[in-house]
Design a protein around this motif. Structure first.
Motif, PDB file in Angstrom:
ATOM      1  N   GLY A   7      -4.630   7.151   0.670  1.00 54.44           N
ATOM      2  CA  GLY A   7      -4.041   5.871   1.028  1.00 54.44           C
ATOM      3  C   GLY A   7      -3.822   4.910  -0.116  1.00 54.44           C
TER       4      GLY A   7
ATOM      5  N   SER B 223      -0.795   2.371   0.267  1.00 55.29           N
ATOM      6  CA  SER B 223      -1.040   0.936   0.358  1.00 55.29           C
ATOM      7  C   SER B 223      -0.197   0.177  -0.655  1.00 55.29           C
ATOM      8  CB  SER B 223      -2.525   0.651   0.124  1.00 55.29           C
ATOM      9  OG  SER B 223      -2.792  -0.726   0.229  1.00 55.29           O
TER      10      SER B 223
ATOM     11  N   THR C 199      -9.779  -2.361  -4.094  1.00 55.38           N
ATOM     12  CA  THR C 199     -10.096  -1.663  -2.852  1.00 55.38           C
ATOM     13  C   THR C 199     -10.418  -0.210  -3.180  1.00 55.38           C
ATOM     14  OG1 THR C 199      -8.636  -3.075  -1.545  1.00 55.38           O
ATOM     15  CG2 THR C 199      -9.257  -0.960  -0.588  1.00 55.38           C
TER      16      THR C 199
ATOM     17  N   HIS D 203      -6.177  -0.091  -6.467  1.00 52.34           N
ATOM     18  CA  HIS D 203      -6.501   0.775  -5.338  1.00 52.34           C
ATOM     19  C   HIS D 203      -7.058   2.069  -5.912  1.00 52.34           C
ATOM     20  CE1 HIS D 203      -3.123  -1.360  -2.886  1.00 52.34           C
ATOM     21  NE2 HIS D 203      -4.239  -2.054  -2.916  1.00 52.34           N
TER      22      HIS D 203
ATOM     23  N   THR E 241      -2.763   2.104  -9.062  1.00 48.72           N
ATOM     24  CA  THR E 241      -3.378   3.024  -8.108  1.00 48.72           C
ATOM     25  C   THR E 241      -3.903   4.271  -8.807  1.00 48.72           C
ATOM     26  OG1 THR E 241      -1.419   4.370  -7.558  1.00 48.72           O
ATOM     27  CG2 THR E 241      -1.665   2.253  -6.413  1.00 48.72           C
TER      28      THR E 241
END
Length: 215
Positions: free
Chosen positions: A55, A59, A194, A49, A178
């Motif tokens: 986010g 997430s 993502t 991510h 992340t």
């Protein structure tokens, strides 16, 4: 307004539209069923991510809560926000410590510590703990929160992280990484990536970080 009689043109158009919609959805379902019939494999995923938008960690923690709901052992290693009193940390440590290990290894963002060697040492401790957790096949998901920041500032050797994920991660273990500015090599290795895109953020309007939204 009284109901239209069955022979009304408006009623006929509505019935036609409903029928066409049903046919369209039936075709979509059939195509979807055919596609899903070819997806039978399972594997532990490397999930990234990244991006400038909000986010990424949220997430990742959402995935951790899904694991908990499925009674799948999981773990979190925080590489940067170790000193923060976050809602996620409170919840997991107070209510789900039996299923989820939580290790806050960082001491804050690099501009807060202003000590590169100290930041490198903290990142190293976090990575050693992460490897220990990932190697344990009983742990189904490990969230490496903000590790991309540690990689961005070269607090950890990228090649070492990539080699470990490629060669030592158990086949069914999911690892979530992340943080913004994910390295291209990590994106290439990952199974699922993502990118969170920033369109608007209250910080730019003078609103500070708030409980329940940012932490």
């Amino acid at each position: 307004m009284p109901a239209l009689p069955p022979s009304s043109p408006d009623n006929t158009a509505s019935e036609l539209d409903t029928g066409l919609h049903a046919q369209k959805m039936a075709r979509i379902k059939a195509a979807r069923d055919r596609m899903m019939a070819t997806k039978e494999g399972e594997k532990g995923l490397v999930i990234v991510h990244t991006g400038a938008g909000k986010g990424k960690s949220s997430s990742g923690f959402g995935m951790i809560l899904r694991c908990i709901a499925h009674e799948m052992p999981c773990a979190v290693v925080q590489f940067i926000k170790g000193g923060w009193d976050t809602g996620e940390r409170r919840l997991l440590e107070a209510h789900f410590s039996g299923l989820c290990q939580f290790h806050a290894m960082g001491e804050g963002f690099t501009w807060e510590t202003q000590d590169k060697e100290r930041d490198i040492a903290a990142a190293r401790r976090g990575w050693e703990k992460a490897k220990e957790l990932i190697r344990n096949p009983a742990i189904r998901m490990v969230l490496l929160d903000e590790i991309n920041i540690a990689l961005r500032y070269d607090y950890l050797p990228l090649d070492e992280v990539l080699t470990f994920l490629r060669e030592e991660k158990p086949p069914l273990t999911h690892v979530v990484l992340t943080g913004r500015n994910a390295k291209p090599e990590l994106i290439e290795l990952a199974d699922l990536v993502t990118e969170m895109t920033l369109l608007k953020h209250p910080f730019r309007a003078g609103i500070k970080a708030q409980p329940g939204v940012e932490f």
